[in-house]
Motif scaffolding. Structure first.
Motif, PDB file in Angstrom:
ATOM      1  N   ARG A 144       0.862  -1.178   0.000  1.00 39.46           N
ATOM      2  CA  ARG A 144       0.000   0.000   0.000  1.00 39.46           C
ATOM      3  C   ARG A 144       0.895   1.223   0.000  1.00 39.46           C
ATOM      4  N   VAL A 145       0.454   2.282  -0.653  1.00 37.45           N
ATOM      5  CA  VAL A 145       1.286   3.475  -0.665  1.00 37.45           C
ATOM      6  C   VAL A 145       1.078   4.272   0.615  1.00 37.45           C
ATOM      7  N   ARG A 146       2.091   5.060   0.950  1.00 37.50           N
ATOM      8  CA  ARG A 146       2.028   5.814   2.197  1.00 37.50           C
ATOM      9  C   ARG A 146       1.493   7.226   1.980  1.00 37.50           C
ATOM     10  N   TYR A 147       1.678   7.758   0.753  1.00 36.52           N
ATOM     11  CA  TYR A 147       1.366   9.169   0.555  1.00 36.52           C
ATOM     12  C   TYR A 147       0.175   9.393  -0.378  1.00 36.52           C
ATOM     13  N   THR A 148      -0.536  10.464  -0.120  1.00 35.33           N
ATOM     14  CA  THR A 148      -1.659  10.844  -0.961  1.00 35.33           C
ATOM     15  C   THR A 148      -1.435  12.279  -1.439  1.00 35.33           C
ATOM     16  N   PHE A 149      -2.351  12.769  -2.280  1.00 29.91           N
ATOM     17  CA  PHE A 149      -2.216  14.153  -2.760  1.00 29.91           C
ATOM     18  C   PHE A 149      -2.230  15.150  -1.593  1.00 29.91           C
ATOM     19  N   ASP A 150      -2.905  14.781  -0.506  1.00 25.49           N
ATOM     20  CA  ASP A 150      -2.940  15.686   0.649  1.00 25.49           C
ATOM     21  C   ASP A 150      -1.558  15.900   1.260  1.00 25.49           C
ATOM     22  N   ASP A 161      -0.891  23.505 -10.655  1.00 26.43           N
ATOM     23  CA  ASP A 161      -1.242  22.991 -11.981  1.00 26.43           C
ATOM     24  C   ASP A 161      -0.826  21.530 -12.139  1.00 26.43           C
ATOM     25  N   ILE A 162       0.400  21.246 -11.700  1.00 25.68           N
ATOM     26  CA  ILE A 162       0.894  19.873 -11.855  1.00 25.68           C
ATOM     27  C   ILE A 162       0.039  18.908 -11.037  1.00 25.68           C
ATOM     28  N   VAL A 163      -0.302  19.318  -9.809  1.00 26.80           N
ATOM     29  CA  VAL A 163      -1.126  18.440  -8.973  1.00 26.80           C
ATOM     30  C   VAL A 163      -2.489  18.211  -9.631  1.00 26.80           C
ATOM     31  N   SER A 164      -3.061  19.261 -10.233  1.00 26.03           N
ATOM     32  CA  SER A 164      -4.402  19.040 -10.799  1.00 26.03           C
ATOM     33  C   SER A 164      -4.327  18.136 -12.042  1.00 26.03           C
ATOM     34  N   ILE A 165      -3.240  18.217 -12.825  1.00 24.67           N
ATOM     35  CA  ILE A 165      -3.092  17.264 -13.944  1.00 24.67           C
ATOM     36  C   ILE A 165      -2.905  15.849 -13.393  1.00 24.67           C
ATOM     37  N   ALA A 166      -2.051  15.737 -12.376  1.00 28.34           N
ATOM     38  CA  ALA A 166      -1.773  14.412 -11.804  1.00 28.34           C
ATOM     39  C   ALA A 166      -3.050  13.774 -11.271  1.00 28.34           C
ATOM     40  N   LYS A 167      -3.919  14.597 -10.659  1.00 23.47           N
ATOM     41  CA  LYS A 167      -5.180  14.055 -10.134  1.00 23.47           C
ATOM     42  C   LYS A 167      -6.040  13.503 -11.257  1.00 23.47           C
ATOM     43  N   LYS A 168      -6.027  14.228 -12.400  1.00 19.13           N
ATOM     44  CA  LYS A 168      -6.835  13.743 -13.526  1.00 19.13           C
ATOM     45  C   LYS A 168      -6.295  12.432 -14.066  1.00 19.13           C
ATOM     46  N   THR A 169      -4.971  12.277 -14.096  1.00 18.27           N
ATOM     47  CA  THR A 169      -4.409  11.034 -14.650  1.00 18.27           C
ATOM     48  C   THR A 169      -4.724   9.841 -13.755  1.00 18.27           C
ATOM     49  N   ALA A 170      -5.002  10.127 -12.470  1.00 12.17           N
ATOM     50  CA  ALA A 170      -5.236   9.020 -11.541  1.00 12.17           C
ATOM     51  C   ALA A 170      -6.444   8.188 -11.956  1.00 12.17           C
ATOM     52  N   ARG A 313       6.263   5.634 -25.387  1.00 12.94           N
ATOM     53  CA  ARG A 313       5.372   4.710 -24.675  1.00 12.94           C
ATOM     54  C   ARG A 313       5.162   5.159 -23.229  1.00 12.94           C
ATOM     55  N   LEU A 314       6.098   5.954 -22.717  1.00 16.63           N
ATOM     56  CA  LEU A 314       6.066   6.295 -21.292  1.00 16.63           C
ATOM     57  C   LEU A 314       5.479   7.668 -21.009  1.00 16.63           C
ATOM     58  N   ASN A 315       5.644   8.588 -21.976  1.00 13.82           N
ATOM     59  CA  ASN A 315       5.362   9.983 -21.629  1.00 13.82           C
ATOM     60  C   ASN A 315       4.020  10.509 -22.119  1.00 13.82           C
ATOM     61  N   THR A 316       3.030   9.626 -22.216  1.00 12.34           N
ATOM     62  CA  THR A 316       1.689  10.094 -22.579  1.00 12.34           C
ATOM     63  C   THR A 316       1.326  11.285 -21.695  1.00 12.34           C
ATOM     64  N   ILE A 317       1.540  11.115 -20.391  1.00 11.97           N
ATOM     65  CA  ILE A 317       1.399  12.244 -19.469  1.00 11.97           C
ATOM     66  C   ILE A 317       2.799  12.569 -18.973  1.00 11.97           C
ATOM     67  N   ASP A 318       3.209  13.796 -19.154  1.00 16.66           N
ATOM     68  CA  ASP A 318       4.571  14.176 -18.784  1.00 16.66           C
ATOM     69  C   ASP A 318       4.504  15.233 -17.681  1.00 16.66           C
ATOM     70  N   LEU A 319       4.886  14.860 -16.468  1.00 15.65           N
ATOM     71  CA  LEU A 319       4.853  15.821 -15.362  1.00 15.65           C
ATOM     72  C   LEU A 319       6.282  16.253 -15.055  1.00 15.65           C
ATOM     73  N   GLN A 320       6.536  17.533 -15.079  1.00 17.45           N
ATOM     74  CA  GLN A 320       7.867  18.019 -14.716  1.00 17.45           C
ATOM     75  C   GLN A 320       7.760  18.753 -13.384  1.00 17.45           C
ATOM     76  N   ILE A 321       8.389  18.207 -12.347  1.00 16.41           N
ATOM     77  CA  ILE A 321       8.297  18.828 -11.029  1.00 16.41           C
ATOM     78  C   ILE A 321       9.412  19.879 -10.918  1.00 16.41           C
ATOM     79  N   PRO A 322       9.053  21.125 -10.675  1.00 17.16           N
ATOM     80  CA  PRO A 322      10.083  22.161 -10.602  1.00 17.16           C
ATOM     81  C   PRO A 322      10.953  22.015  -9.354  1.00 17.16           C
ATOM     82  N   PRO A 323      12.223  22.448  -9.442  1.00  9.96           N
ATOM     83  CA  PRO A 323      13.086  22.394  -8.264  1.00  9.96           C
ATOM     84  C   PRO A 323      12.572  23.331  -7.176  1.00  9.96           C
TER      85      PRO A 323
END
Ligand SMILES: Nc1ncnc2c1ncn2[C@@H]1O[C@H](COP(=O)(O)OP(=O)(O)O)[C@@H](O)[C@H]1O
Ligand SMILES: [Mg+2]
Length: 457
Positions: A144-150, A161-170, A313-323
């Motif tokens: 089971r995973v330990r972390y959620t969007f919260d 913005d990145i979080v809202s895209i990530a939520k949609k991909t879920a 094949r991998l980057n259908t959804i591409d999330l770039q997390i800023p530093p």
């Protein structure tokens, strides 16, 4: 005794010897009790299977075998079939039936069969199946995973913005590629996406592609052959793809995969089936892929180190997390959450943390705060001097650039530098330290206190 008369002849079927001989010759064990529960007969096979000897005859069954179920059949008139028994090291299966004469139960008979090898193996197999099921359940729980969007602290709009895209991909099974420097939270995002997906009660399997030697990674990902080789059984091993079946496979640091394994991975992603190393047959797997890398995959492609077709094949959804240095507003929030309300900080600390560059991003922030939490004394507030030297140096330089430094900070910085320089040439003995204290015009105790304050050894 009733003798059967057939065409005027006495038949053998009518003799007790005849029936006894039949029972004695049977391949199954037989035990008979009468209406009172007294054992009336057993045959040699019964002795062989159960170890019960003929001296039981004439005695109540329950006094010999307290766990016997035959009296139940006698009382209820109901048969019992295939009852598994185990006494000491003997295992066998028993059928029990009432003996009915003229609608009256006059006794009961127990017929037992020892378990043959196949039955024993079937039993063992069933036990192992049960164990596998338990282990699978435990594994799902472990994965089971330990972390959620919260758990993703964010304040800057680029992160929102990145979080809202990530939520949609879920909600989908689309592959996600997460890029960004080390420590920016790529794995945290992978956890959160899996947790919010329909696969959340299935395993989340993370594999760090850079940590497994390249000659082992194929075995790890796809598993290996199971079957018979040169007439010897070979125990197979499920790979991570099979372990993640129904769930999510997180391929961390995918940029570090060898070209050889990249080709095999591409085939799996195209066909939705894996082939264990050494096997011909394919096994279908239903796995959602989330990959991550801190590398620039486009650059690796140009250098011929990464496959273009695999990237697509991998980057259908591409999330770039800023530093972290590009989302400075979040630094005080994350710091406060990591301090968990248990530590107080001086006002200038959050500003100090915000000015730093954080090359190691949030992972570095966490480490540095752990360091400060460890150094600070009870009832003391965390201040700049509780942070590592290299950060303090960068801080003074930064402020010197601007030319202004709050006075109490400037005094502390100067004091620390003077102490460090004076102690550099002095040995560790009390006498030598006393000399330094005298030169500085302070007591030895004050010198020790200040050394402790500035973490000077
Ligand atoms: N936005 C965030 N809010 C809170 N904690 C974070 C955030 N981003 C990262 N972290 C924490 O920082 C650490 C490093 O994150 P991780 O996901 O392992 O980074 P990466 O995989 O990019 O190297 C983890 O302890 C993670 O929980
Ligand atoms: Mg990581």
């Amino acid at each position: 005794m009733v003798l059967n008369v057939n065409k005027g002849m006495v038949t053998i079927e009518g003799t007790v010897e005849w029936w006894k001989a039949i029972v004695e010759s049977m391949n199954d064990g037989v035990l008979v009790i009468d209406q009172a529960g007294i054992v009336r007969t057993i045959n040699p096979e019964y002795t062989r299977i159960t170890g019960v000897t003929p001296d039981i005859i004439g005695k109540p069954l329950v006094s010999y075998r307290p766990g016997a179920r035959l009296p139940e059949t006698l009382a209820s008139g109901k048969s019992q079939v295939g009852v598994y028994r185990k006494t000491h090291d003997r295992e066998y299966v028993v059928d029990m039936a009432p003996v009915v004469v003229n609608d009256e139960i006059v006794g009961a008979v127990s017929v037992c069969k020892s378990l043959n090898e196949v039955q024993l193996l079937t039993l063992e197999l069933e036990k192992q199946r049960q164990k596998v099921k338990e282990l699978q359940e435990r594994m799902s729980a472990l994965h089971r995973v330990r972390y959620t969007f919260d758990d993703i602290i964010r304040a800057e709009s680029n992160m929102q913005d990145i979080v809202s895209i990530a939520k949609k991909t879920a909600a989908t099974d689309l592959p996600v590629l997460i890029g960004g420097e080390s420590g920016t939270g790529k794995e945290l995002f992978a956890h959160a996406i899996h947790h919010a997906s329909l696969r959340s009660d299935k395993p989340f399997i993370a594999v760090n592609c850079s940590a497994i030697p390249s000659d082992l990674i194929e075995n790890e990902l796809f598993g290996h052959f199971e079957g018979v080789l040169y007439s010897k059984p070979v125990i197979g091993k499920a790979g991570l793809f099979e372990m993640a079946d129904g769930g999510t496979l997180f391929l961390d640091e995918i940029g570090d995969l060898s070209l050889d394994v990249q080709a095999k991975l591409l085939r799996v992603l195209q066909e939705g089936a894996i082939r264990r190393v050494g096997e011909v047959e394919e096994r279908r797997v239903d796995v959602r892929i989330i990959a991550s890398t801190h590398r620039d995959l486009q650059q690796l492609i140009t250098k011929g180190l990464f496959r273009n077709d695999l990237l697509y094949r991998l980057n259908t959804i591409d999330l770039q997390i800023p530093p972290l240095r590009e989302r400075k507003k979040e630094i005080p929030l994350i710091a406060q959450s990591l301090l968990a309300d248990r530590f107080e900080v001086e006002e200038n600390v959050l500003k100090f943390l915000t000015q730093y560059d954080w090359p190691g991003n949030i992972r570095e922030l966490r480490n540095v705060l752990d360091y400060a939490k460890c150094l600070v004394d009870e009832n003391e507030r965390i201040s700049i001097r509780h942070f590592p030297d290299f950060m303090q140096k960068q801080h003074t330089l930064l402020n010197e650039e601007k030319g202004i430094l709050p006075l109490h900070e400037a005094v502390e910085v100067a004091e620390k530098q003077i102490l460090e320089t004076s102690l550099q040439s002095c040995g560790p003995t009390v006498g030598e330290r006393q000399e330094v204290a005298d030169l500085l015009g302070i007591s030895l105790a004050t010198l020790y206190n200040k050394m402790k304050k500035y973490n000077i050894k």
